[in-house]
Design an enzyme around this catalytic site. Structure first.
Site, PDB file in Angstrom:
ATOM      1  CB  VAL A   1      -3.149  -0.414   5.858  1.00 63.05           C
ATOM      2  CG1 VAL A   1      -3.555  -1.612   6.667  1.00 63.05           C
ATOM      3  CG2 VAL A   1      -3.073  -0.767   4.372  1.00 63.05           C
TER       4      VAL A   1
ATOM      5  CE1 TYR B   1      -4.763   1.876  -5.715  1.00 62.78           C
ATOM      6  CE2 TYR B   1      -3.331   3.799  -5.694  1.00 62.78           C
ATOM      7  CZ  TYR B   1      -3.603   2.503  -5.297  1.00 62.78           C
ATOM      8  OH  TYR B   1      -2.709   1.820  -4.503  1.00 62.78           O
TER       9      TYR B   1
ATOM     10  CB  VAL C   1     -10.954  -2.504   7.006  1.00 60.52           C
ATOM     11  CG1 VAL C   1      -9.668  -2.738   7.777  1.00 60.52           C
ATOM     12  CG2 VAL C   1     -12.165  -2.780   7.877  1.00 60.52           C
TER      13      VAL C   1
ATOM     14  CB  CYS D   1      -0.911  -0.015   1.236  1.00 62.74           C
ATOM     15  SG  CYS D   1      -1.856   1.510   1.444  1.00 62.74           S
TER      16      CYS D   1
END
Length: 335
Positions: free
Chosen positions: A120, A183, A118, A45
């Protein structure tokens, strides 16, 4: 949105669900205390990579422990989740400090009614097991400033007061046109959205090429938060964004100044030694089944090029300004 589902609309990032801040004086209710918090990341990530870089540059390894999730996500209740595994140093598939298998458990410990996504990086309170923040944008700023009293001697000043307005402006441009635009290109629902996103990507890369031709770092002679926010996208560009996300007008390696700049950073402690190309390729090509349904993981490009001479030192400056380089990577975190 599940990674198995083809995109039907342009990618939009939800704002951070939990934004508690940990500060030196505890003015928001949480004080920076060594050993109290655990940083949960994934090596693939880019948003988590920023936090790991700052933690290392500041020498906060002893103050904030690190938990690494598996590069592959696990489907839980129909959605992909970050989980701990034997392969990333979690015996029995549970983080040895937090005692959880899926990061979502820390979210639910904080709010049992939480139904959102969720993500990170995540900062978790070790004593309670509660998620503190998943605000990747604010987290690096606080690690570099609010945790300074616990930082190593010689830690750099990454967000100097005199440059904050310029850093903020540049970081926003990089986020919109590059960090997030890759993205938007990769998950574009149609040609129109893809064309707009990929145009933004290469317009920004062209501008950065010009900016970095005559200066070593984005804001002059030393590293700042801006360089830290740019690097994770650059180091992933040829490996996954160029092919997997169809950002293929040019490769990073075809930009003379940007490619040399990226290699300069990669060879600086804190950058290359926190980069895991295996996790990056595995995660992107396998998890994003909607755009790579075969889940075949690309073998290249050859990463040895990152260690070739860059000659950026001829531009002057010093990466850590008046500070010093961080020490060796802790034994348990070496890649």
């Amino acid at each position: 949105m599940s990674s198995d589902s083809p995109p039907t609309e342009e990618l939009r990032r939800a704002p951070a669900a939990f934004t508690d801040r940990v500060t030196a004086d505890g003015r928001f209710g949480r004080e920076a205390v060594a050993g109290r918090y655990r940083l949960v990341i994934n090596r693939a990530c880019p948003w988590a990579h920023r936090a790991v870089i700052v933690r290392r540059l500041m020498g906060l390894e002893d103050a904030i422990s690190l938990a690494v999730t598996d590069p592959l996500q696990e489907v839980i209740a129909g959605e992909d989740h970050w989980v701990f595994s034997e392969g990333t140093g979690s015996p029995g598939g549970k983080d040895p400090v937090l005692g959880i298998h899926a990061l979502r458990e820390a979210y639910l410990a904080r709010d049992p009614r939480y139904t959102g996504g969720v993500s990170v990086p995540a900062l978790v309170d070790v004593e309670t097991g509660h998620l503190v923040t998943n605000d990747f944008d604010r987290l690096t700023l606080d690690l570099g400033a609010e945790w300074a009293p616990l930082a190593r001697p010689g830690a750099p000043e990454l967000y100097p007061e005199a440059l904050r307005d310029e850093i903020d402006t540049l970081c926003e441009e990089i986020y919109q046109d590059l960090n997030n635009a890759v993205y938007r290109a990769g998950f574009a629902p149609d040609q129109k959205h893809y064309d707009a996103a990929v145009g933004a990507v290469f317009g920004r890369l062209d501008a950065l090429e010009e900016r970095l031709t005559g200066r070593r770092y984005l804001l002059g002679d030393a590293l700042t938060e801006a360089d830290i926010r740019l690097f994770p996208t650059l180091v992933r560009f040829d490996a996954v964004y160029h092919g997997h996300f169809k950002c293929n007008i040019r490769k990073l390696s075809e930009y003379p100044a940007l490619w040399a700049y990226a290699r300069d950073l990669f060879q600086t402690p804190g950058f290359g030694d926190t980069t895991h190309f295996g996790h990056i390729r595995t995660h992107y090509y396998y998890v994003h089944a909607a755009i790579n349904p075969t889940r075949v993981i690309a073998a290249g490009p050859d990463t040895r090029g990152w260690l070739t001479a860059h000659h950026r030192e001829s531009l002057g400056g010093a990466p850590f300004g008046a500070g010093t380089a961080p020490g060796p990577v802790p034994a348990g975190e070496r890649l």
